[in-house]
Design a protein around this motif. Structure first.
Motif, PDB file in Angstrom:
ATOM      1  N   GLU A   1      82.399  27.102 -11.866  1.00 54.06           N
ATOM      2  CA  GLU A   1      82.881  26.182 -10.829  1.00 54.06           C
ATOM      3  C   GLU A   1      82.028  24.916 -10.808  1.00 54.06           C
ATOM      4  O   GLU A   1      82.557  23.803 -10.740  1.00 54.06           O
ATOM      5  N   TYR A   2      80.717  25.061 -10.902  1.00 50.53           N
ATOM      6  CA  TYR A   2      79.815  23.904 -10.890  1.00 50.53           C
ATOM      7  C   TYR A   2      80.031  23.036 -12.136  1.00 50.53           C
ATOM      8  O   TYR A   2      80.115  21.807 -12.037  1.00 50.53           O
ATOM      9  N   ILE A   3      80.127  23.650 -13.295  1.00 49.32           N
ATOM     10  CA  ILE A   3      80.349  22.895 -14.540  1.00 49.32           C
ATOM     11  C   ILE A   3      81.669  22.127 -14.454  1.00 49.32           C
ATOM     12  O   ILE A   3      81.737  20.950 -14.819  1.00 49.32           O
ATOM     13  N   ASN A   4      82.710  22.766 -13.951  1.00 49.97           N
ATOM     14  CA  ASN A   4      83.993  22.080 -13.807  1.00 49.97           C
ATOM     15  C   ASN A   4      83.913  20.931 -12.794  1.00 49.97           C
ATOM     16  O   ASN A   4      84.558  19.901 -12.977  1.00 49.97           O
TER      17      ASN A   4
ATOM     18  N   HIS B   1      74.369  31.491  -8.390  1.00 46.01           N
ATOM     19  CA  HIS B   1      74.055  32.915  -8.336  1.00 46.01           C
ATOM     20  C   HIS B   1      74.761  33.784  -9.379  1.00 46.01           C
ATOM     21  O   HIS B   1      74.306  34.882  -9.672  1.00 46.01           O
ATOM     22  N   ASP B   2      75.900  33.330  -9.883  1.00 42.91           N
ATOM     23  CA  ASP B   2      76.640  34.156 -10.838  1.00 42.91           C
ATOM     24  C   ASP B   2      77.474  33.277 -11.761  1.00 42.91           C
ATOM     25  O   ASP B   2      77.537  32.062 -11.590  1.00 42.91           O
TER      26      ASP B   2
ATOM     27  N   ASP C   1      87.520  28.606 -20.683  1.00 40.43           N
ATOM     28  CA  ASP C   1      87.878  27.540 -19.745  1.00 40.43           C
ATOM     29  C   ASP C   1      86.784  26.476 -19.628  1.00 40.43           C
ATOM     30  O   ASP C   1      86.990  25.444 -19.006  1.00 40.43           O
ATOM     31  N   VAL C   2      85.645  26.738 -20.227  1.00 40.92           N
ATOM     32  CA  VAL C   2      84.545  25.780 -20.358  1.00 40.92           C
ATOM     33  C   VAL C   2      84.007  25.958 -21.770  1.00 40.92           C
ATOM     34  O   VAL C   2      83.868  27.078 -22.247  1.00 40.92           O
ATOM     35  N   LEU C   3      83.705  24.863 -22.449  1.00 42.57           N
ATOM     36  CA  LEU C   3      83.187  24.948 -23.818  1.00 42.57           C
ATOM     37  C   LEU C   3      81.679  25.139 -23.797  1.00 42.57           C
ATOM     38  O   LEU C   3      80.986  24.564 -22.947  1.00 42.57           O
ATOM     39  N   TYR C   4      81.173  25.925 -24.747  1.00 39.40           N
ATOM     40  CA  TYR C   4      79.736  26.137 -24.910  1.00 39.40           C
ATOM     41  C   TYR C   4      79.371  25.809 -26.351  1.00 39.40           C
ATOM     42  O   TYR C   4      80.042  26.226 -27.286  1.00 39.40           O
TER      43      TYR C   4
ATOM     44  N   ILE D   1      80.683  21.958 -21.521  1.00 40.72           N
ATOM     45  CA  ILE D   1      81.570  20.836 -21.220  1.00 40.72           C
ATOM     46  C   ILE D   1      82.854  21.418 -20.634  1.00 40.72           C
ATOM     47  O   ILE D   1      83.441  22.340 -21.203  1.00 40.72           O
ATOM     48  N   SER D   2      83.305  20.866 -19.507  1.00 33.85           N
ATOM     49  CA  SER D   2      84.570  21.307 -18.925  1.00 33.85           C
ATOM     50  C   SER D   2      85.718  20.808 -19.793  1.00 33.85           C
ATOM     51  O   SER D   2      85.590  19.809 -20.511  1.00 33.85           O
ATOM     52  N   LYS D   3      86.845  21.498 -19.723  1.00 34.23           N
ATOM     53  CA  LYS D   3      88.017  21.066 -20.501  1.00 34.23           C
ATOM     54  C   LYS D   3      88.482  19.683 -20.060  1.00 34.23           C
ATOM     55  O   LYS D   3      88.982  18.907 -20.864  1.00 34.23           O
TER      56      LYS D   3
END
Length: 184
Positions: free
Chosen positions: A29-32, A22-23, A79-82, A93-95
């Motif tokens: 959180e999901y990507i991590n 939703h946001d 905190d997450v790569l794009y 990609i998560s760290k």
């Protein structure tokens, strides 16, 4: 996202679907949790941000609900790569998973060793040299000029950047529009 009969289609879910993100905080959180995630639909069913969001909110320009805007917020958070990491297409990609991607995509090479072993073209070297000289953050239009690309120089800047992203040497960390001398 697919083009069906000349019309672009977003494949999403409904707001009340348990799989719906939703946001931007839920997206991070999901990507991590999963480690990495393509932005758009791909050959793995259900494995993209597109397929976990509400289709109607894409390109709505609503910073809270528009997944296209979330990629900007995610890149700025660091905190997450794009970047273009998946078959030259955008994703995250998560760290935690970055070292895994880097080991696989780089085959054990840092960039200088890759170039020394003649496994990287000079245009990539020019980009990386100027990127590293600028404290690891530079506007792409500045990097393009410094690395010798443009009207009278090398061609293929976007492709070179994508190649360096695929090898996890570069990623996007912000999206800022260029401002001309008149302030526009």
């Amino acid at each position: 996202m697919g083009n069906e009969a000349g019309e672009w289609i977003i494949h999403g879910v409904t707001w009340d679907d348990p799989k719906c993100i939703h946001d931007v905080d839920e997206a991070v959180e999901y990507i991590n949790r999963v480690g990495f995630l393509p932005l758009f639909k791909n050959e793995i069913p259900g494995f993209s941000l597109e397929e976990r969001t509400v289709a109607e909110y894409w390109w709505s320009d609503d910073p809270v609900r528009d997944p296209w805007r979330w990629r900007i917020a995610i890149a700025k958070r660091h905190d997450v790569l794009y970047g273009k990491f998946f078959a030259k297409k955008a994703g995250f990609i998560s760290k935690k998973w970055l070292p895994v991607f880097a080991n696989y995509r780089r085959d054990g090479y840092d960039f200088d060793a890759l170039f020394e072993d003649e496994k990287a073209p000079i245009k990539h070297k020019n980009i990386m040299d100027h990127f590293m000289e600028n404290d690891a953050e530079i506007y792409s239009y500045e990097l393009k000029k410094l690395a010798g690309f443009g009207k009278d120089g090398e061609k293929g800047f976007d492709g070179a950047i994508t190649g360096l992203m695929m090898q996890t040497y570069l990623c996007n960390c912000d999206f800022r529009k260029r401002i001309n001398q008149k302030g526009v």
